[in-house]
Write a protein that holds these residues in place. Structure first.
Motif, PDB file in Angstrom:
ATOM      1  N   LEU A 116       6.911 -13.179   0.916  1.00 15.65           N
ATOM      2  CA  LEU A 116       5.765 -13.149   1.829  1.00 15.65           C
ATOM      3  C   LEU A 116       5.772 -11.868   2.668  1.00 15.65           C
ATOM      4  O   LEU A 116       4.718 -11.258   2.902  1.00 15.65           O
ATOM      5  CB  LEU A 116       5.791 -14.384   2.733  1.00 15.65           C
ATOM      6  CG  LEU A 116       5.593 -15.739   2.038  1.00 15.65           C
ATOM      7  CD1 LEU A 116       5.764 -16.873   3.045  1.00 15.65           C
ATOM      8  CD2 LEU A 116       4.222 -15.810   1.382  1.00 15.65           C
ATOM      9  N   GLY A 117       6.959 -11.464   3.117  1.00 12.43           N
ATOM     10  CA  GLY A 117       7.062 -10.218   3.870  1.00 12.43           C
ATOM     11  C   GLY A 117       6.676  -9.019   3.038  1.00 12.43           C
ATOM     12  O   GLY A 117       6.023  -8.090   3.534  1.00 12.43           O
ATOM     13  N   TRP A 123      -0.066  -5.066   1.877  1.00 19.46           N
ATOM     14  CA  TRP A 123      -1.418  -5.087   2.467  1.00 19.46           C
ATOM     15  C   TRP A 123      -1.496  -4.186   3.693  1.00 19.46           C
ATOM     16  O   TRP A 123      -2.444  -3.425   3.859  1.00 19.46           O
ATOM     17  CB  TRP A 123      -1.766  -6.531   2.828  1.00 19.46           C
ATOM     18  CG  TRP A 123      -3.095  -6.700   3.496  1.00 19.46           C
ATOM     19  CD1 TRP A 123      -4.329  -6.662   2.911  1.00 19.46           C
ATOM     20  CD2 TRP A 123      -3.324  -6.918   4.892  1.00 19.46           C
ATOM     21  NE1 TRP A 123      -5.304  -6.863   3.859  1.00 19.46           N
ATOM     22  CE2 TRP A 123      -4.721  -7.026   5.084  1.00 19.46           C
ATOM     23  CE3 TRP A 123      -2.487  -7.056   5.998  1.00 19.46           C
ATOM     24  CZ2 TRP A 123      -5.291  -7.247   6.332  1.00 19.46           C
ATOM     25  CZ3 TRP A 123      -3.049  -7.283   7.244  1.00 19.46           C
ATOM     26  CH2 TRP A 123      -4.438  -7.381   7.397  1.00 19.46           C
ATOM     27  N   TRP A 124      -0.475  -4.232   4.557  1.00 19.89           N
ATOM     28  CA  TRP A 124      -0.477  -3.441   5.790  1.00 19.89           C
ATOM     29  C   TRP A 124      -0.428  -1.948   5.490  1.00 19.89           C
ATOM     30  O   TRP A 124      -1.123  -1.160   6.138  1.00 19.89           O
ATOM     31  CB  TRP A 124       0.730  -3.850   6.635  1.00 19.89           C
ATOM     32  CG  TRP A 124       0.981  -2.983   7.824  1.00 19.89           C
ATOM     33  CD1 TRP A 124       0.354  -3.021   9.027  1.00 19.89           C
ATOM     34  CD2 TRP A 124       1.958  -1.931   7.922  1.00 19.89           C
ATOM     35  NE1 TRP A 124       0.866  -2.073   9.875  1.00 19.89           N
ATOM     36  CE2 TRP A 124       1.860  -1.394   9.221  1.00 19.89           C
ATOM     37  CE3 TRP A 124       2.904  -1.419   7.060  1.00 19.89           C
ATOM     38  CZ2 TRP A 124       2.671  -0.351   9.656  1.00 19.89           C
ATOM     39  CZ3 TRP A 124       3.719  -0.381   7.490  1.00 19.89           C
ATOM     40  CH2 TRP A 124       3.600   0.140   8.775  1.00 19.89           C
ATOM     41  N   SER A 125       0.380  -1.535   4.522  1.00 21.92           N
ATOM     42  CA  SER A 125       0.490  -0.112   4.205  1.00 21.92           C
ATOM     43  C   SER A 125      -0.840   0.445   3.687  1.00 21.92           C
ATOM     44  O   SER A 125      -1.165   1.615   3.936  1.00 21.92           O
ATOM     45  CB  SER A 125       1.610   0.129   3.182  1.00 21.92           C
ATOM     46  OG  SER A 125       1.324  -0.515   1.961  1.00 21.92           O
ATOM     47  N   ARG A 126      -1.602  -0.401   2.998  1.00 20.17           N
ATOM     48  CA  ARG A 126      -2.934   0.035   2.556  1.00 20.17           C
ATOM     49  C   ARG A 126      -3.879   0.180   3.743  1.00 20.17           C
ATOM     50  O   ARG A 126      -4.694   1.107   3.792  1.00 20.17           O
ATOM     51  CB  ARG A 126      -3.493  -0.957   1.541  1.00 20.17           C
ATOM     52  CG  ARG A 126      -2.772  -0.926   0.195  1.00 20.17           C
ATOM     53  CD  ARG A 126      -3.214  -2.069  -0.687  1.00 20.17           C
ATOM     54  NE  ARG A 126      -4.603  -1.953  -1.114  1.00 20.17           N
ATOM     55  CZ  ARG A 126      -5.004  -1.349  -2.222  1.00 20.17           C
ATOM     56  NH1 ARG A 126      -4.114  -0.775  -3.021  1.00 20.17           N
ATOM     57  NH2 ARG A 126      -6.281  -1.308  -2.546  1.00 20.17           N
ATOM     58  N   THR A 136       8.120   2.524   1.337  1.00 19.85           N
ATOM     59  CA  THR A 136       8.489   1.390   2.186  1.00 19.85           C
ATOM     60  C   THR A 136       8.736   0.150   1.350  1.00 19.85           C
ATOM     61  O   THR A 136       9.730  -0.567   1.530  1.00 19.85           O
ATOM     62  CB  THR A 136       7.372   1.110   3.208  1.00 19.85           C
ATOM     63  OG1 THR A 136       7.310   2.178   4.151  1.00 19.85           O
ATOM     64  CG2 THR A 136       7.628  -0.194   3.954  1.00 19.85           C
ATOM     65  N   LEU A 137       7.844  -0.116   0.409  1.00 23.16           N
ATOM     66  CA  LEU A 137       7.945  -1.317  -0.410  1.00 23.16           C
ATOM     67  C   LEU A 137       9.198  -1.302  -1.284  1.00 23.16           C
ATOM     68  O   LEU A 137       9.883  -2.314  -1.424  1.00 23.16           O
ATOM     69  CB  LEU A 137       6.694  -1.468  -1.275  1.00 23.16           C
ATOM     70  CG  LEU A 137       5.361  -1.537  -0.517  1.00 23.16           C
ATOM     71  CD1 LEU A 137       4.208  -1.671  -1.499  1.00 23.16           C
ATOM     72  CD2 LEU A 137       5.358  -2.690   0.473  1.00 23.16           C
ATOM     73  N   LEU A 162      13.495 -11.514  10.011  1.00 20.45           N
ATOM     74  CA  LEU A 162      13.089 -10.265   9.364  1.00 20.45           C
ATOM     75  C   LEU A 162      11.599 -10.262   9.057  1.00 20.45           C
ATOM     76  O   LEU A 162      10.916  -9.246   9.261  1.00 20.45           O
ATOM     77  CB  LEU A 162      13.897 -10.059   8.078  1.00 20.45           C
ATOM     78  CG  LEU A 162      15.335  -9.571   8.268  1.00 20.45           C
ATOM     79  CD1 LEU A 162      16.087  -9.601   6.947  1.00 20.45           C
ATOM     80  CD2 LEU A 162      15.354  -8.166   8.857  1.00 20.45           C
ATOM     81  N   VAL A 163      11.073 -11.390   8.598  1.00 16.61           N
ATOM     82  CA  VAL A 163       9.641 -11.460   8.301  1.00 16.61           C
ATOM     83  C   VAL A 163       8.824 -11.406   9.582  1.00 16.61           C
ATOM     84  O   VAL A 163       7.837 -10.659   9.682  1.00 16.61           O
ATOM     85  CB  VAL A 163       9.323 -12.734   7.500  1.00 16.61           C
ATOM     86  CG1 VAL A 163       7.820 -12.879   7.296  1.00 16.61           C
ATOM     87  CG2 VAL A 163      10.024 -12.715   6.156  1.00 16.61           C
ATOM     88  N   LEU A 164       9.219 -12.186  10.594  1.00 23.36           N
ATOM     89  CA  LEU A 164       8.463 -12.210  11.846  1.00 23.36           C
ATOM     90  C   LEU A 164       8.490 -10.853  12.548  1.00 23.36           C
ATOM     91  O   LEU A 164       7.460 -10.381  13.057  1.00 23.36           O
ATOM     92  CB  LEU A 164       9.034 -13.294  12.765  1.00 23.36           C
ATOM     93  CG  LEU A 164       8.801 -14.744  12.326  1.00 23.36           C
ATOM     94  CD1 LEU A 164       9.558 -15.702  13.236  1.00 23.36           C
ATOM     95  CD2 LEU A 164       7.310 -15.080  12.318  1.00 23.36           C
TER      96      LEU A 164
END
Length: 540
Positions: A116-117, A123-126, A136-137, A162-164
């Motif tokens: 999920l992270g 999505w965020w990097s786009r 990053t990915l 880490l995800v939060l």
């Protein structure tokens, strides 16, 4: 046709990223799924899963006291409810598929959170428009320390954190970037706030608040550093009218957390007693990491060497362009977590995460994509070398891994002898106690957390004792019914390190392990295998 091609490319990217994340997180599957059973990777995981067993038996329960460790006093744990119920929720989804849904949920919860992270980062990097967002990915997917924090069989709060924290930092960065391109008059007028800016503000507040609910240690430090840096950089934006809803939401979630947990987070991790320091010296995640340690390269690759130069060039070229200062809080976090990792290795998860997030922005001035990608590909060689040793270990490492699997199975077999409807506490080496508790359902004298340090010390004194009367008093103090003896060569040095004492010529752990026929009269050998020996405590 163009839209179909775009969707196909998106699906391909997500599939590649997902496969990479799952493959790295599940590379240890042979250590987790052994002989038809599920084994977790460390002692804290078994303590977490014991909590899940409790809430599964009584839905709605908030576990505020651990009666299953440091018996009979128990502990007030630092662990909180969100991950307990997240694992329980996953187990309910898996229940139609397996009879061991809780174990399976505990095994897979961290890889699912990592997945999920990863999707969020894609999505965020786009949205951020990074030219090198895939760096990053890739680093997120393959860095050994990030993999360790979210690997198969590790139901630990670090994976949830880490995800939060990823969502919180990314949302804050995006929000800072959007707000710094608006004029001051727009910033002060809440009616001018676009809906997507509101969404990022709500996301940031929610993620930070949930992270603080899960743990009031690392997230709190990161939140304070980020907020202080944002305040110094632009105090008007931080306390603008459009931030009021964000702060109210943040406060509401924290208030709900306090009402549910009904306890103040413990700061015992900062205690400086001699016993705590001795115990901490045996814990890998509390160790210091020197700047010369090659583990930095195993985590980040060679790109770490040029990061200070890239950072200096990036800061110098900030010419007041819109959004130019948005990354400053992230850079401050990068430096702060580096020094925090030097203090405690547990901060390495967050340092590498923030390093991965900041890398595309640091490389943004490099116009040649080919040059940047060649440099990145060469820089990950230490990480790939680490994976080579993990996937194809040498004979010594393979033998050690097989020995750990065998030990886990045999300790589990011994623990099954303790199962009873009555409460019959046991004493065992502290790192084995949580797993024995989970498998047997019986409370232990020791535990794996710093809250159960009293029980850890008493178990160490028992095993290291050469005074049978004192050993018997320890058993009576903790109402012990069973003693689990383990390998003398491991128990004696660890007990010695915890107590800060030398190993006597004939400690009790030596007799119990090597010469059970010479064991004291108040214990009777009941079962044994290659993993250890089980003694029943009798009245004399």
């Amino acid at each position: 046709m163009q839209r179909i091609g775009r969707f196909a490319l998106i699906a391909f990217e997500i599939a590649i990223l997902s496969a990479l994340i799952i493959a790295t997180r599940c590379a240890n599957y042979q250590d987790v799924f052994v002989a038809g059973n599920i084994y977790f990777v460390d002692a804290d995981c078994y303590a977490r899963m014991t909590r899940v067993q409790l809430v599964s038996a009584k839905p709605g329960l908030i576990v505020r006291h651990h009666a299953f460790e440091n018996f009979p006093r128990g502990t007030t744990p630092h662990t909180t409810a969100p991950l307990d119920y997240l694992i329980l929720g996953l187990s309910l989804l898996l229940k139609p598929l397996t009879a061991h849904s809780i174990d399976l949920a505990g095994a897979f919860i961290s890889p699912i959170l990592a997945l999920l992270g990863g999707w969020f980062l894609w999505w965020w990097s786009r949205r951020m428009g990074f030219r090198y967002g895939w760096m990053t990915l890739i680093l997120y997917a393959i860095s050994p320390i990030l993999v360790h924090g979210t690997e198969l069989g590790r139901p630990d709060h670090q994976s949830f954190l880490l995800v939060l924290v990823t969502v919180a930092i990314c949302a804050e960065w995006r929000l800072q970037k959007l707000q710094t391109v608006r004029t001051p008059s727009e910033t002060m007028r809440e009616s001018c706030l676009p809906s997507h800016v509101r969404a990022w503000s709500v996301t940031s507040a929610t993620a930070w608040a949930l992270a603080l609910w899960v743990s009031a240690y690392e997230p709190l430090v990161l939140f304070l550093i980020l907020t202080a840096t944002a305040f110094l950089a632009n105090r008007k934006v931080l306390f603008a009218r459009d931030r009021r809803a964000r702060w109210i939401l943040f406060a509401v979630i924290i208030a709900i957390a306090l009402l549910i947990e009904r306890r103040i987070p413990s700061l015992s991790i900062f205690q400086s007693t001699a016993s705590f320091k001795n115990w901490a010296s045996t814990i890998g995640e509390l160790a210091h990491v020197s700047s010369e340690n090659p583990v930095w390269l195993h985590w980040c690759g060679y790109m770490l060497f040029v990061t200070p130069i890239l950072l200096w060039l990036r800061v110098r070229r900030r010419d007041g362009a819109p959004g130019g200062r948005a990354a400053l809080p992230v850079y401050v976090l990068l430096f702060a977590t580096y020094f925090l990792t030097m203090w405690q290795a547990r901060w390495g998860y967050f340092f590498v995460l923030i390093f991965a997030l900041s890398l595309p922005d640091l490389l943004e001035p490099i116009k040649s994509r080919a040059a940047a990608w060649i440099a990145f590909a060469l820089s990950v060689f230490p990480i790939l070398r680490d994976w080579d040793q993990t996937l194809w270990p040498n004979e010594a490492k393979l033998a050690s891994r097989l020995e750990r699997r065998s030990d886990s199975m045999q300790i589990r077999d011994l623990a099954m002898n303790l199962r009873s409807s009555d409460t019959r506490p046991f004493l065992a080496p502290w790192w084995l106690s949580p797993s024995i508790t989970y498998w047997s359902g019986q409370p232990g004298v020791a535990g794996s957390s710093h809250e159960s340090l009293n029980g850890i010390e008493d178990s160490a004194r028992f095993f290291l004792s050469d005074d049978l009367q004192k050993a018997r008093e320890i058993l009576a103090k903790h109402e012990v019914a069973w003693v689990v003896a383990y390998d003398f060569d491991r128990v004696a040095p660890n007990s010695s390190a915890i107590l800060g004492l030398g190993v006597p010529p004939r400690p009790l752990c030596l007799m119990l392990d090597r010469t059970p026929s010479n064991a004291p009269r108040f214990v009777v050998l009941s079962a044994q295998n290659g993993g250890g020996k089980l003694y029943r405590v009798v009245d004399q």
